[in-house]
Design a protein around this motif. Structure first.
Motif, PDB file in Angstrom:
ATOM      1  N   LEU A  66       8.410  -9.614  -4.979  1.00 10.27           N
ATOM      2  CA  LEU A  66       7.922  -8.238  -4.837  1.00 10.27           C
ATOM      3  C   LEU A  66       8.841  -7.425  -3.941  1.00 10.27           C
ATOM      4  O   LEU A  66       9.132  -6.251  -4.221  1.00 10.27           O
ATOM      5  CB  LEU A  66       6.498  -8.252  -4.300  1.00 10.27           C
ATOM      6  N   VAL A  72      11.933  -6.641  -5.889  1.00 12.15           N
ATOM      7  CA  VAL A  72      11.634  -5.633  -6.923  1.00 12.15           C
ATOM      8  C   VAL A  72      11.567  -4.244  -6.307  1.00 12.15           C
ATOM      9  O   VAL A  72      12.114  -3.271  -6.838  1.00 12.15           O
ATOM     10  CB  VAL A  72      10.322  -5.976  -7.652  1.00 12.15           C
ATOM     11  N   ARG A  73      10.906  -4.126  -5.193  1.00 15.70           N
ATOM     12  CA  ARG A  73      10.744  -2.818  -4.547  1.00 15.70           C
ATOM     13  C   ARG A  73      12.070  -2.285  -3.987  1.00 15.70           C
ATOM     14  O   ARG A  73      12.202  -1.090  -3.720  1.00 15.70           O
ATOM     15  CB  ARG A  73       9.707  -2.922  -3.434  1.00 15.70           C
ATOM     16  N   TYR A 114       6.537   0.013 -12.537  1.00 18.05           N
ATOM     17  CA  TYR A 114       5.336   0.098 -11.685  1.00 18.05           C
ATOM     18  C   TYR A 114       4.252  -0.858 -12.166  1.00 18.05           C
ATOM     19  O   TYR A 114       3.495  -1.430 -11.359  1.00 18.05           O
ATOM     20  CB  TYR A 114       4.804   1.520 -11.666  1.00 18.05           C
ATOM     21  N   GLN A 157       5.004  -4.190 -10.685  1.00 17.42           N
ATOM     22  CA  GLN A 157       4.594  -4.300  -9.284  1.00 17.42           C
ATOM     23  C   GLN A 157       3.088  -4.493  -9.154  1.00 17.42           C
ATOM     24  O   GLN A 157       2.617  -5.299  -8.337  1.00 17.42           O
ATOM     25  CB  GLN A 157       5.041  -3.036  -8.531  1.00 17.42           C
TER      26      GLN A 157
END
Length: 451
Positions: free
Chosen positions: A393, A396-397, A411, A414
Motif C-alpha cells: 500500500l 502504491v501510494r 483508487y 487502494q
C-alpha cells in the motif's frame, strides 16, 4: 449540444478552404509584359492574340515592340519585360550565366525568306558580288543571313551586305536599288504577302536546304525545312507560281522571372493561339518543346506532361490553381499528419495505456495473491501478510505517474488493499479473541470453584 459542435466544426473545416481560395486567387499577378518585334510583324500579332485571352483570366498584357530578337533578348535579360518572343538560336546567348533564361515552347516556324530581282538563282552563291540587305544588326535576320551567306562563301569582302530594316530593304528591292534581301517571319507577315505579289520580285528556292541543315547541325544550330506549295498563298493567281523549299527557324517564347502559375497560364494561351494548322504546320504541331530540354521552364515541362487537370476543367484558372495548392497541401502535409495521428491514436496511445495499466495490474496480481485463503491463515501468517500488504500500500501510494485514464482502477486498488488489511486485522483479532477465550475457559476449568 454535440450536434451543434459537430456542425460548427464541419462549417469551420469548409470555410477555411473557401477563404484560402478567395484570398489566394486574388493575389495572382494582374500585369505582365512581353517583348515582340515590330508592330507589323508576326510576333506583335501573336502578342495581341495572347492579350485578348489573358484578359479573360484577369491579367493585362503590356506589349513592348523591339527592333528584333537581340533587342527583345536584352530587354528580357535586364528585367524590363516578363516574356519575349524571339527567333530560336538566341536563347543560348545567356546560357551558363548567373541569371539564365527559360523557354516555354516553340510556337511557330519562321521561314527564311530570300527575295531577289533578276534571273532565277538556284544557289546562294549566285548573290556573290551583289547588293544584299541582311537586316537590322539587332534583329535575328542579321545573324542568320550572315551565317548562311558565309557558308556559301559570301562575306563583306566580296559582296555588299547592307544592314537595312525590313521595310527599308523591301522598298529598296522594289525600286531596284538592291538585288536581294533576307527576311525571317511567319507566313502571316504582311511584308511576305506583299513581296510575293510583286511581279518583278522572286522568292529564292532553297534547293540545298537539307545540305545546309546538316552543315549547321554539326555546329550546334538547327534549321527546319518547310515547303511552300504552288498557289499556296493565292491559288486563283497562282502565287507562288511554283513550289519552293525554305529553311526555317522556330519562334520561341522565353521568360526569366515568371512564376509557375503565370507560366502555366501562358502555356494555355499559347496552346489556343498556335495549335491550329498553318501553311507550314499540321494541327497540333505547336506549341512543342523540341530541342528545349536544357532550357525548358519546369512549369512548362509539367504542362506538356499534363495540359489540364480536374480543377482546371471545372473551375476558372486561378481558382483551379488555389484548389491545386490545397490538394497538394492535403497530400503532402495533411494526409501524412492524419496518418501519423491515426497511428498515434490507434497504436501508440493504446500501447502507452497498456504499459501504464500494466503497473496497476501488477499490483492487483500481488494483492490478489495476498488475499487468497485469508480465512485459513494462522495468526502468524495473517500478520505476515498484513505487514507485506501494508508495504504494498505504501509503495502504491508513492506512485505518481499513473495516467488519469487509470486513476479509477488505481483508487479501487487502494480501497481493495484497505479492505484486505481490515480483513487480515479481523483474522488476527479473531485469533486473539479465540486464544483469550480459550485461556479463560481453561483457567476457569482448573480452578477449585470450577471443580
Amino acid at each position: 449540444m454535440k450536434t451543434i459542435k459537430f456542425i460548427a466544426l464541419l462549417l469551420f473545416m469548409l470555410l477555411i478552404p473557401l477563404f484560402f481560395v478567395l484570398i489566394d486567387r486574388a493575389s495572382h499577378p494582374h500585369h505582365i509584359s512581353i517583348a515582340t518585334g515590330s508592330t507589323e510583324g508576326a510576333y506583335y500579332f501573336y502578342a495581341n492574340a495572347y492579350k485578348k485571352l489573358l484578359a479573360k483570366s484577369d491579367v493585362e498584357l503590356r506589349i513592348v515592340p523591339t527592333e528584333g530578337s537581340l533587342d527583345a533578348l536584352e530587354k528580357l535579360q535586364s528585367g524590363k519585360v516578363d516574356f519575349a518572343l524571339m527567333q530560336s538560336g538566341f536563347e543560348n546567348e545567356y546560357a551558363g550565366t548567373k541569371q539564365p533564361l527559360y523557354a516555354l515552347a516553340n510556337v511557330a516556324y519562321e521561314p527564311v525568306w530570300i527575295f531577289y530581282r533578276g534571273a532565277g538563282a538556284d544557289r546562294l552563291g549566285a548573290f556573290r558580288g551583289k547588293s544584299v540587305a541582311v537586316g537590322n544588326p539587332r534583329s535575328g535576320i542579321y545573324t542568320v543571313a550572315k551565317r548562311l551567306l558565309f557558308a556559301a562563301g559570301i562575306d563583306a569582302n566580296n559582296t555588299k551586305l547592307l544592314p537595312l530594316g525590313n521595310h527599308e530593304a523591301a522598298t529598296a528591292l522594289e525600286k531596284g536599288a538592291i538585288d536581294a534581301m533576307f527576311y525571317i517571319a511567319s507566313a502571316d507577315a504582311k511584308l511576305v504577302q506583299k513581296l510575293l505579289h510583286e511581279e518583278d520580285i522572286r522568292l529564292f528556292d532553297f534547293q540545298s536546304a537539307a545540305s545546309y541543315r546538316q552543315y549547321f547541325l554539326k555546329q550546334g544550330e538547327d534549321f527546319h525545312i518547310v515547303r511552300l506549295e504552288k498557289g499556296g498563298f493565292d491559288l486563283p493567281r497562282g502565287i507562288p507560281s511554283r513550289s519552293h523549299t525554305l529553311l526555317a527557324k522556330s519562334t520561341l517564347l522565353m521568360t526569366r522571372y515568371a512564376d509557375d502559375e503565370i507560366v502555366r497560364l501562358m502555356m494555355k494561351v499559347v496552346q489556343k493561339v498556335h495549335r491550329r494548322a498553318g501553311i507550314f504546320a499540321e494541327e497540333g504541331t505547336f506549341p512543342n518543346s523540341a530541342g528545349l530540354a536544357k532550357l525548358l521552364h519546369p512549369a512548362a515541362a509539367r504542362y506538356f506532361q499534363q495540359p489540364t487537370n480536374y480543377f482546371e476543367e471545372n473551375f476558372d484558372f486561378w481558382s483551379a490553381q488555389s484548389l491545386n495548392k490545397l490538394n497538394k497541401f492535403a497530400l503532402l502535409i495533411l494526409l501524412p499528419l492524419i496518418t501519423v495521428f491515426a497511428f498515434f491514436v490507434e497504436v501508440i496511445q493504446p500501447t502507452r495505456h497498456w504499459y501504464s495499466r500494466r503497473k496497476v495490474i501488477r499490483w492487483y496480481d500481488k494483492v490478489n495473491e495476498i488475499d487468497t485463503g485469508i480465512d485459513k491463515l494462522s495468526p502468524e501468517e495473517a500478520q505476515a501478510r498484513k505487514d507485506e500488504l501494508q508495504k504494498v500500500l505504501e509503495r502504491v501510494r508513492q506512485q505518481e505517474d499513473i495516467p488519469a485514464i487509470h486513476m479509477e482502477e488505481f483508487y479501487t486498488l487502494q480501497n481493495q488493499i484497505v479492505h484486505i488489511l481490515e480483513a487480515l486485522q479481523k483474522r488476527i483479532d479473531y485469533h486473539k479473541l479465540a486464544k483469550t477465550i480459550s485461556s479463560e475457559w481453561k483457567r476457569d476449568s482448573e480452578s477449585p470453584t470450577g471443580a
